[in-house]
Design a protein around this motif. Structure first.
Motif, PDB file in Angstrom:
ATOM      1  N   GLY A  14       0.705  -1.347  -0.054  1.00  0.00           N
ATOM      2  CA  GLY A  14       0.402   0.063  -0.195  1.00  0.00           C
ATOM      3  C   GLY A  14       1.019   1.053  -0.050  1.00  0.00           C
ATOM      4  O   GLY A  14       1.179   1.395  -0.545  1.00  0.00           O
ATOM      5  N   LEU A  15       0.783   2.245   0.903  1.00  0.00           N
ATOM      6  CA  LEU A  15       2.068   2.834   1.060  1.00  0.00           C
ATOM      7  C   LEU A  15       3.239   2.341   1.352  1.00  0.00           C
ATOM      8  O   LEU A  15       3.729   1.154   2.422  1.00  0.00           O
ATOM      9  N   THR A  16       4.117   3.072   1.042  1.00  0.00           N
ATOM     10  CA  THR A  16       5.835   2.657   1.473  1.00  0.00           C
ATOM     11  C   THR A  16       6.403   3.843   2.625  1.00  0.00           C
ATOM     12  O   THR A  16       7.231   2.992   2.677  1.00  0.00           O
ATOM     13  N   ASN A  17       5.196   4.162   2.728  1.00  0.00           N
ATOM     14  CA  ASN A  17       5.655   5.776   4.253  1.00  0.00           C
ATOM     15  C   ASN A  17       4.692   5.490   4.877  1.00  0.00           C
ATOM     16  O   ASN A  17       3.359   5.228   4.865  1.00  0.00           O
ATOM     17  N   LYS A  18       4.790   5.872   5.622  1.00  0.00           N
ATOM     18  CA  LYS A  18       3.918   6.606   6.722  1.00  0.00           C
ATOM     19  C   LYS A  18       3.102   7.599   6.240  1.00  0.00           C
ATOM     20  O   LYS A  18       3.207   9.057   5.990  1.00  0.00           O
ATOM     21  N   LEU A  19       1.081   7.903   7.008  1.00  0.00           N
ATOM     22  CA  LEU A  19       1.278   9.357   6.394  1.00  0.00           C
ATOM     23  C   LEU A  19       1.709  10.460   6.715  1.00  0.00           C
ATOM     24  O   LEU A  19       1.215  11.325   6.301  1.00  0.00           O
ATOM     25  N   SER A  20       1.882  10.095   8.237  1.00  0.00           N
ATOM     26  CA  SER A  20       2.538  10.824   8.848  1.00  0.00           C
ATOM     27  C   SER A  20       3.608  11.717   8.163  1.00  0.00           C
ATOM     28  O   SER A  20       3.802  12.573   8.451  1.00  0.00           O
ATOM     29  N   GLU A  21       3.993  10.992   7.278  1.00  0.00           N
ATOM     30  CA  GLU A  21       5.806  11.958   6.806  1.00  0.00           C
ATOM     31  C   GLU A  21       4.975  12.770   5.492  1.00  0.00           C
ATOM     32  O   GLU A  21       5.408  13.855   4.214  1.00  0.00           O
ATOM     33  N   ILE A  22       3.616  12.566   4.928  1.00  0.00           N
ATOM     34  CA  ILE A  22       2.984  13.429   3.579  1.00  0.00           C
ATOM     35  C   ILE A  22       3.632  14.984   3.618  1.00  0.00           C
ATOM     36  O   ILE A  22       3.520  15.853   2.976  1.00  0.00           O
ATOM     37  N   PRO A  23       3.243  16.079   4.923  1.00  0.00           N
ATOM     38  CA  PRO A  23       3.203  17.236   4.989  1.00  0.00           C
ATOM     39  C   PRO A  23       5.041  17.126   5.080  1.00  0.00           C
ATOM     40  O   PRO A  23       4.919  18.607   4.790  1.00  0.00           O
ATOM     41  N   TYR A  24       5.811  16.172   4.668  1.00  0.00           N
ATOM     42  CA  TYR A  24       6.904  16.782   4.983  1.00  0.00           C
ATOM     43  C   TYR A  24       7.597  16.254   2.884  1.00  0.00           C
ATOM     44  O   TYR A  24       8.642  16.651   2.816  1.00  0.00           O
ATOM     45  N   SER A  25       6.800  16.114   2.182  1.00  0.00           N
ATOM     46  CA  SER A  25       7.079  16.462   0.876  1.00  0.00           C
ATOM     47  C   SER A  25       6.448  17.544   0.325  1.00  0.00           C
ATOM     48  O   SER A  25       5.585  18.039   0.505  1.00  0.00           O
ATOM     49  N   LYS A  26       7.875  17.700  -0.922  1.00  0.00           N
ATOM     50  CA  LYS A  26       7.738  19.098  -1.311  1.00  0.00           C
ATOM     51  C   LYS A  26       6.319  18.857  -2.574  1.00  0.00           C
ATOM     52  O   LYS A  26       6.326  20.168  -3.374  1.00  0.00           O
ATOM     53  N   GLY A  84      -8.724  -4.490   2.022  1.00  0.00           N
ATOM     54  CA  GLY A  84      -8.021  -4.210   0.848  1.00  0.00           C
ATOM     55  C   GLY A  84      -6.780  -4.479   0.671  1.00  0.00           C
ATOM     56  O   GLY A  84      -6.350  -5.814  -0.062  1.00  0.00           O
ATOM     57  N   GLN A  85      -6.190  -3.905   1.520  1.00  0.00           N
ATOM     58  CA  GLN A  85      -5.070  -4.507   1.628  1.00  0.00           C
ATOM     59  C   GLN A  85      -4.661  -6.148   2.497  1.00  0.00           C
ATOM     60  O   GLN A  85      -4.152  -6.671   1.785  1.00  0.00           O
ATOM     61  N   GLY A  86      -4.951  -6.314   3.740  1.00  0.00           N
ATOM     62  CA  GLY A  86      -5.085  -7.802   4.101  1.00  0.00           C
ATOM     63  C   GLY A  86      -5.733  -8.420   3.315  1.00  0.00           C
ATOM     64  O   GLY A  86      -5.470  -9.363   2.875  1.00  0.00           O
ATOM     65  N   GLY A  87      -6.865  -7.925   2.499  1.00  0.00           N
ATOM     66  CA  GLY A  87      -7.499  -9.484   2.083  1.00  0.00           C
ATOM     67  C   GLY A  87      -6.733  -9.397   0.734  1.00  0.00           C
ATOM     68  O   GLY A  87      -7.380 -11.304   0.389  1.00  0.00           O
ATOM     69  N   ARG A  88      -5.537  -9.219   0.008  1.00  0.00           N
ATOM     70  CA  ARG A  88      -5.056  -9.647  -0.977  1.00  0.00           C
ATOM     71  C   ARG A  88      -3.357 -10.569  -0.084  1.00  0.00           C
ATOM     72  O   ARG A  88      -3.443 -11.006  -1.017  1.00  0.00           O
ATOM     73  N   ASN A 139      -4.662  -1.047   7.379  1.00  0.00           N
ATOM     74  CA  ASN A 139      -5.054  -0.014   6.740  1.00  0.00           C
ATOM     75  C   ASN A 139      -4.295   0.746   5.490  1.00  0.00           C
ATOM     76  O   ASN A 139      -2.791  -0.231   5.265  1.00  0.00           O
ATOM     77  N   LEU A 140      -4.395   0.966   5.322  1.00  0.00           N
ATOM     78  CA  LEU A 140      -3.860   1.638   3.741  1.00  0.00           C
ATOM     79  C   LEU A 140      -1.821   1.660   3.764  1.00  0.00           C
ATOM     80  O   LEU A 140      -1.625   1.883   3.145  1.00  0.00           O
ATOM     81  N   GLU A 141      -1.495   1.655   5.337  1.00  0.00           N
ATOM     82  CA  GLU A 141      -0.470   2.201   5.398  1.00  0.00           C
ATOM     83  C   GLU A 141      -0.152   1.063   5.846  1.00  0.00           C
ATOM     84  O   GLU A 141       1.553   1.427   6.387  1.00  0.00           O
ATOM     85  N   GLY A 142      -0.770  -0.041   6.110  1.00  0.00           N
ATOM     86  CA  GLY A 142       0.275  -1.438   6.259  1.00  0.00           C
ATOM     87  C   GLY A 142       0.031  -1.646   7.781  1.00  0.00           C
ATOM     88  O   GLY A 142       1.294  -2.452   8.125  1.00  0.00           O
ATOM     89  N   ARG A 143      -0.377  -0.645   8.400  1.00  0.00           N
ATOM     90  CA  ARG A 143      -0.627  -0.744   9.450  1.00  0.00           C
ATOM     91  C   ARG A 143      -1.965  -1.489  10.035  1.00  0.00           C
ATOM     92  O   ARG A 143      -3.186  -1.773   9.691  1.00  0.00           O
ATOM     93  N   VAL A 144      -1.548  -2.880  11.219  1.00  0.00           N
ATOM     94  CA  VAL A 144      -2.556  -4.048  11.245  1.00  0.00           C
ATOM     95  C   VAL A 144      -3.155  -3.675  12.739  1.00  0.00           C
ATOM     96  O   VAL A 144      -2.360  -2.880  13.474  1.00  0.00           O
ATOM     97  N   THR A 145      -4.594  -3.540  12.714  1.00  0.00           N
ATOM     98  CA  THR A 145      -5.342  -3.122  13.885  1.00  0.00           C
ATOM     99  C   THR A 145      -5.999  -4.014  14.116  1.00  0.00           C
ATOM    100  O   THR A 145      -6.769  -4.894  13.276  1.00  0.00           O
ATOM    101  N   LEU A 146      -6.677  -4.205  15.281  1.00  0.00           N
ATOM    102  CA  LEU A 146      -7.253  -5.275  15.875  1.00  0.00           C
ATOM    103  C   LEU A 146      -8.574  -4.518  16.498  1.00  0.00           C
ATOM    104  O   LEU A 146      -9.076  -3.073  16.897  1.00  0.00           O
ATOM    105  N   ARG A 147     -10.062  -4.432  15.812  1.00  0.00           N
ATOM    106  CA  ARG A 147     -11.000  -4.410  15.818  1.00  0.00           C
ATOM    107  C   ARG A 147     -11.796  -5.388  17.177  1.00  0.00           C
ATOM    108  O   ARG A 147     -12.207  -6.456  16.097  1.00  0.00           O
TER     109      ARG A 147
END
Length: 712
Positions: free
Chosen positions: A170-182, A352-356, A472-480
């Motif tokens: 999915g994402l090769t970076n954390k979402l939190s890095e988006i603000p540092y992109s130029k 969608g990420q984990g499902g595949r 989730n989309l950034e490759g973070r596994v979460t527990l529901r």
């Protein structure tokens, strides 16, 4: 005590009844966390939703998340097995339902062979259920025919990332890095409406001076945020990127050191680009050469950059190659593996990420292993306790299973977590396939468009009632974790699979007592694979989730990957030339307009859940066709009028919606509705040859006013 005081105390006690459920949204790939507060006021229940802070959405919720619970408590929910008798659905016991499955599945496989049974899954299932569905198909039914609706969501991006990088997360970076992109390229993604809680990351990037480029045939809430909008002709995205790449290479924006040390294939790309004619690119794409060069220059000169793709560029018959070309852009400029530099496939479905990653896809085994790789086969067969020789080979993609039904090779199907009659292309062909089946069993919350053709419908639990992990989309596994009790006759998806396996005599392979027990087996099955979950446990997930790969319990997983090498054996990324591509089906004399499809903010996928939410349904009660006023005038179409949209495959009736935000040669219809509003009755059955993604985003149509036949 006075009567008035007694009345007040009684009312206060009634109002004070309150339950708090800790959960997360079941819809998009952000998987936002929340608390659902159930309050009982006298004899009525009312619900309040409170966003919960988490690293992904930072405590935000969108309109879908705020109202997700409404479908879970909807009175239309199926609460006991329903069997079709004399054309009508009637309630039956679980014992009778399971006996029906046993008799029909056994007879069909005896008559038509093991592969006559098929399984069709979904990208909203938990990791545990996606894993178990793959095991159930291959061990419980011994069929090779299993695929899922994620084929229509992420297959182009996943295949491209696997081929270019050696791994798809999915994402090769954390979402939190988006603000540092130029500089950020948003290719075919309308995040403002599809994943609204991600938007603040991009808004922060803009505040920090980022230059944002949007590629989309339509003006959307997302393109309005962009500094530059490339209003490309539908289906011509790969050609557009060729024009940008030629500019990047010829004007010297490449990172030569990165290319030499970390990639293969640049020389072939350079030779290919030398033959590209930029004037031809301008003509093919409908985007001016000035804007193409401007986009290339802004991205090339930026110190950091990210590229995000979604269905707009992926749901094409060359979607795989289009994404590969965008990844070429990353690799030649060296903008990956660093803070604020990388790639993101904006996953559509909740899992969608984990499902595949764990075996729903026809050619995959758990851990992102290949079902055709002999070592992978032996490893999974050992985990499952079967001989490798009994493990089926790969089947076919989701739509190709519909073709196999028409050919008579597949004669029965189990559908779990999906609505293929609405989500597949060439939907009328799919409806006919459902009618041809000897047996169709559907597991769902509601009677869907697909469920109408079922012989048996089994009631399943909602997101509030079912414990499991999501990626989730950034490759973070979460527990529901399960929050709300389920009714007695409703079972979890994994329980249903175990029950069917039991009556088929495969109980020893499916004797689980909890979702955590399934997850622990998934951990072993994924160990050593590309998607390695072995080091992830429920206990670790109860904090803020864990990124994969996580090969040991001591590790926490990395948010940014490919910092030093890629996942190929030589550690290098792969660059390839991409040809200019013109879709086989495009506007012509008989069907002079290009149709493209997409989402609206208030609905999700085929609308089975969101159309059972009164709040969401009220925001968009019907489908529509966006059309430019100049185009509408040519076709004698009035605004807000019912119109017929027609392709070579079928027609639909929807309401017109005038907008100057769309190209004059293009119309747009959202895909959340079924029956005579189902836009996929129009879309083409042609598939991407590499990833088997249908070309939802381009088909040729005509439009006309709806004639009222009752008038003289």
């Amino acid at each position: 005590m006075s009567d008035l005081l007694k009345h007040f105390r009684t009312k206060q006690q009634a109002v004070g009844s309150e339950k708090v459920y800790h959960t997360q949204c079941p819809y998009c790939s952000m998987q936002c966390k929340m608390e659902l507060i159930e309050q009982r006021v006298v004899e009525r229940k009312r619900f309040k939703v409170v966003p919960k802070n988490n690293p992904t959405s930072e405590g935000r919720l969108c309109i879908k998340g705020m109202n997700a619970h409404q479908h879970a408590v909807n009175k239309e929910r199926i609460t006991q097995p329903l069997m079709k008798k004399n054309g009508e659905f009637v309630p039956v016991s679980w014992e009778d339902a399971l006996q029906f499955i046993k008799e029909r599945f056994t007879a069909i496989q005896h008559e038509d062979g093991l592969n006559a049974l098929s399984v069709y899954g979904g990208g909203s299932l938990t990791n545990e259920e996606a894993y178990l569905l793959g095991k159930f198909a291959r061990v419980g039914l011994k069929t090779k025919y299993i695929d899922y609706n994620g084929r229509f969501c992420m297959s182009a991006a996943a295949t491209a990332a696997n081929q270019a990088f050696g791994m798809d997360r999915g994402l090769t970076n954390k979402l939190s890095e988006i603000p540092y992109s130029k500089c950020i390229i948003l290719a075919g993604t309308n995040i403002a409406e599809c994943q609204p809680t991600i938007m603040p990351y991009f808004q922060k990037a803009k505040e920090n001076g980022a230059y944002i480029i949007a590629i989309d045939p339509r003006e959307t809430a997302t393109t309005k945020m962009a500094d530059l909008h490339l209003k490309v002709r539908p289906g011509m995205d790969a050609s557009l990127i060729n024009g940008m790449l030629k500019t990047v290479v010829e004007e010297g924006y490449v990172d030569q050191a990165f290319i030499e040390t970390r990639t293969n294939g640049f020389d072939e790309l350079k030779t290919h680009l030398e033959a590209i004619d930029l004037k031809e690119i301008e003509a093919l794409t409908g985007v001016s050469l000035t804007l193409i060069q401007k986009a290339a220059q802004e991205y090339g000169k930026a110190g950091s950059g990210m590229i995000f793709t979604a269905r707009g560029v992926e749901q094409q018959t060359d979607g795989y190659m289009t994404v590969r070309n965008l990844l070429n852009m990353l690799l030649v400029t060296g903008k990956i593996g660093k803070i604020g530099s990388g790639y993101g496939a904006i996953t559509g479905q909740g899992n969608g990420q984990g499902g595949r990653e764990h075996g729903q896809k026809a050619d995959q085994l758990p851990g992102y292993r290949s079902i055709e790789n002999i070592e992978h086969r032996h490893y999974i067969a050992d985990i499952w306790g079967i001989p490798e020789s009994e493990l089926p080979r790969k089947g076919v993609s989701a739509y190709e299973m519909m073709e196999k039904i028409h050919e008579g090779e597949i004669t029965a199907m189990l559908v779990l977590g999906s609505n293929p009659v609405v989500s597949n292309p060439n939907a009328l062909f799919v409806e006919e396939a459902m009618k041809k089946l000897k047996c169709l069993v559907v597991v769902d919350l509601f009677l869907s468009e697909t469920g109408k053709y079922a012989d048996l419908i089994l009631p399943t639990s909602s997101y509030l009632e079912n414990t499991g992990t999501m990626t989730n989309l950034e490759g973070r596994v979460t527990l529901r974790e399960a929050a709300k009790p389920r009714s007695n006759e409703v079972k979890h998806d994994w329980e249903i699979l175990c029950e069917i396996a039991r009556v088929l005599g495969k109980e020893k392979y499916f004797s689980y007592e909890s979702s955590e027990e399934i997850f622990n087996e998934l951990r072993l099955a994924s160990r050593g694979g590309i998607a390695d979950y072995y080091g992830i446990t429920y206990e670790k997930l109860r904090n803020n989730g864990v990124y994969w790969p996580c090969p040991s319990v001591e590790e926490e997983g990395k948010g940014r990957i490919f910092e030093e090498s890629f996942a190929h054996k030589d550690g290098k990324g792969v660059i390839i030339p991409v040809e200019n591509y013109v879709p086989k089906e495009h506007a012509n004399e008989e069907y002079p307009l290009n149709l493209t499809t997409g989402r609206v903010m208030s609905h999700y996928l085929t609308g089975v859940q969101t159309r059972r939410s009164p709040t969401l349904e009220a925001r968009n009660i019907e489908a529509f066709v966006e059309i430019h006023p100049n185009t509408a005038k040519k076709f004698k179409v009035k605004d807000k009028a019912l119109v017929k949209v027609e392709s070579i495959r079928g027609s639909i009736v929807v309401r017109s919606k005038f907008t100057e935000s769309i190209r004059e040669d293009t119309v747009f219809v959202p895909f959340h509705w079924g029956d005579n509003q189902c836009v996929n009755r129009l879309t083409s059955e042609e598939l991407d040859p590499t990833c088997k993604m249908p070309g939802f985003k381009v088909c040729a149509v005509t439009i006309s006013p709806l004639v009222d036949l009752t008038l003289n």
